[in-house]
Design a protein around this motif. Structure first.
Motif, PDB file in Angstrom:
ATOM      1  N   THR A 116      -0.513  14.996  -1.714  1.00  0.00           N
ATOM      2  CA  THR A 116       0.197  13.851  -1.170  1.00  0.00           C
ATOM      3  C   THR A 116       1.697  14.029  -1.378  1.00  0.00           C
ATOM      4  O   THR A 116       2.140  14.968  -2.049  1.00  0.00           O
ATOM      5  N   PHE A 169     -11.100   3.184  -0.678  1.00  0.00           N
ATOM      6  CA  PHE A 169      -9.678   3.414  -0.896  1.00  0.00           C
ATOM      7  C   PHE A 169      -9.228   2.520  -2.045  1.00  0.00           C
ATOM      8  O   PHE A 169      -9.167   1.297  -1.923  1.00  0.00           O
ATOM      9  N   ASP A 171      -6.773   0.771  -3.807  1.00  0.00           N
ATOM     10  CA  ASP A 171      -5.450   0.325  -3.379  1.00  0.00           C
ATOM     11  C   ASP A 171      -4.952  -0.758  -4.329  1.00  0.00           C
ATOM     12  O   ASP A 171      -5.518  -1.851  -4.389  1.00  0.00           O
ATOM     13  N   ASP A 173      -2.523  -2.567  -4.048  1.00  0.00           N
ATOM     14  CA  ASP A 173      -1.988  -3.726  -3.325  1.00  0.00           C
ATOM     15  C   ASP A 173      -3.066  -4.517  -2.592  1.00  0.00           C
ATOM     16  O   ASP A 173      -2.761  -5.511  -1.925  1.00  0.00           O
ATOM     17  N   GLY A 204      -5.123   8.064  -5.519  1.00  0.00           N
ATOM     18  CA  GLY A 204      -3.776   8.571  -5.267  1.00  0.00           C
ATOM     19  C   GLY A 204      -3.124   9.186  -6.490  1.00  0.00           C
ATOM     20  O   GLY A 204      -3.698   9.241  -7.581  1.00  0.00           O
ATOM     21  N   GLY A 208       1.522   6.681  -6.765  1.00  0.00           N
ATOM     22  CA  GLY A 208       0.920   5.946  -5.664  1.00  0.00           C
ATOM     23  C   GLY A 208       1.133   6.627  -4.321  1.00  0.00           C
ATOM     24  O   GLY A 208       1.924   7.571  -4.183  1.00  0.00           O
ATOM     25  N   PHE A 209       0.415   6.160  -3.320  1.00  0.00           N
ATOM     26  CA  PHE A 209       0.589   6.670  -1.965  1.00  0.00           C
ATOM     27  C   PHE A 209       1.868   6.103  -1.350  1.00  0.00           C
ATOM     28  O   PHE A 209       2.299   4.992  -1.677  1.00  0.00           O
ATOM     29  N   GLU A 213       1.183   7.122   4.032  1.00  0.00           N
ATOM     30  CA  GLU A 213      -0.146   7.563   3.604  1.00  0.00           C
ATOM     31  C   GLU A 213      -1.109   6.389   3.512  1.00  0.00           C
ATOM     32  O   GLU A 213      -2.286   6.510   3.886  1.00  0.00           O
ATOM     33  N   ARG A 214      -0.610   5.257   3.053  1.00  0.00           N
ATOM     34  CA  ARG A 214      -1.454   4.066   2.987  1.00  0.00           C
ATOM     35  C   ARG A 214      -1.914   3.655   4.383  1.00  0.00           C
ATOM     36  O   ARG A 214      -3.075   3.274   4.582  1.00  0.00           O
ATOM     37  N   THR A 215      -1.020   3.744   5.335  1.00  0.00           N
ATOM     38  CA  THR A 215      -1.392   3.416   6.715  1.00  0.00           C
ATOM     39  C   THR A 215      -2.403   4.415   7.256  1.00  0.00           C
ATOM     40  O   THR A 215      -3.378   4.037   7.922  1.00  0.00           O
ATOM     41  N   GLY A 218      -5.736   3.542   5.650  1.00  0.00           N
ATOM     42  CA  GLY A 218      -6.228   2.248   6.091  1.00  0.00           C
ATOM     43  C   GLY A 218      -6.664   2.222   7.541  1.00  0.00           C
ATOM     44  O   GLY A 218      -7.538   1.429   7.924  1.00  0.00           O
ATOM     45  N   ARG A 225     -10.649  -1.105   1.543  1.00  0.00           N
ATOM     46  CA  ARG A 225      -9.623  -1.182   0.500  1.00  0.00           C
ATOM     47  C   ARG A 225     -10.195  -1.953  -0.669  1.00  0.00           C
ATOM     48  O   ARG A 225     -10.774  -3.020  -0.503  1.00  0.00           O
TER      49      ARG A 225
END
Length: 261
Positions: A116, A169, A171, A173, A204, A208-209, A213-215, A218, A225
């Motif tokens: 990443t 995932f 996440d 957040d 990750g 973090g991503f 990368e999160r998009t 997702g 998530r």
């Protein structure tokens, strides 16, 4: 009576296994059994190769510091491996060893390092990763070794996942909610029926991503998530937590599929 003999030492041997098969131990294996554990002629050793189940072997010394193992009887037949892919951003050496061992203990069938933007770990040494996987399998009575793949960019690793594989995932957040309910709902939506769900988990790097990368993660179909609670966990801690959770709810640790307990 215990279902597993924890008193006998256990070794991985990459050889065909059948009654009467004889294997000459290498220097490290012979030293471990004869000098470290002080095992004598005729004492049992459990052996496995990831294909032919587990076998009881006996020590047959061939010198002061050398010995063969002679296979006598199968103790457990080979069982099908689980179907859980573990994707993770490489960590620094000591923590990477820990994560590899825990992933095997938790039933990962494939270990895939992903590169990443914020990955900080050194170049992955596949032989060391495999050695850690073998050590964990030896110590924990596991019959199958996971497939270990070379590191790949995150986008490439995601593209290699089959569409029907549910990707979990982790996440930080994501809304803090009931993770058991979230997993069951995602599995029921993506894979109708009550059979085993092919699974993957992505963890990750320490930083973090990135938003991009999160998009990317997702936007993949059949992805859920998942929050692991109100606290930020280190990557190695998050790995153990989510693998245990996923196995308990959807994997080989579940008792009754997707239905409520």
């Amino acid at each position: 009576m215990a279902a597993y003999d924890f008193n006998a030492p256990r070794l991985f041997l990459d050889i065909p296994m059948h009654e009467g098969a004889r294997h000459t131990l290498d220097r490290a294996q012979a030293n471990y059994l004869l000098s470290v554990l002080r095992r004598d002629a005729g004492e049992p050793v459990l052996v496995f190769n990831g294909r032919d189940g587990e076998w009881r072997a006996e020590i047959a010394p061939t010198g002061r510091k050398a010995a063969d193992l002679v296979l006598r009887a199968q103790t457990r037949p080979q069982t099908p491996p689980g179907d859980l892919h573990y994707l993770f951003a490489p960590l620094k050496a000591a923590r990477l060893d820990y994560v590899a061992q825990k992933a095997v203990e938790m039933g990962a069938s494939l270990i895939q390092p992903v590169v990443t933007r914020r990955t900080q770990g050194d170049r992955i040494k596949l032989d060391k990763l495999r050695a850690n996987a073998i050590e964990a399998a030896e110590q924990c009575g596991i019959l199958s070794l996971p497939e270990i793949r070379d590191a790949a960019p995150l986008a490439e690793a995601l593209a290699g996942l089959a569409p029907e594989r549910l990707l979990v995932f982790c996440d930080e957040d994501a809304p803090v909610a009931d993770p058991v309910a979230a997993l069951r709902q995602a599995a029921a939506t993506g894979a109708p029926g009550n059979g085993p769900v092919p699974l993957a988990v992505v963890i990750g790097p320490e930083g973090g991503f990135t938003p991009e990368e999160r998009t990317l993660i997702g936007d993949r179909p059949n992805t859920v998530r998942l929050s692991l609670g109100p606290r930020i966990l280190r990557a190695d801690t998050a790995a153990v937590a989510v693998l245990a959770l996923v196995q308990a709810v959807l994997g080989d640790g579940r008792s009754n599929g997707l239905t409520e307990a």
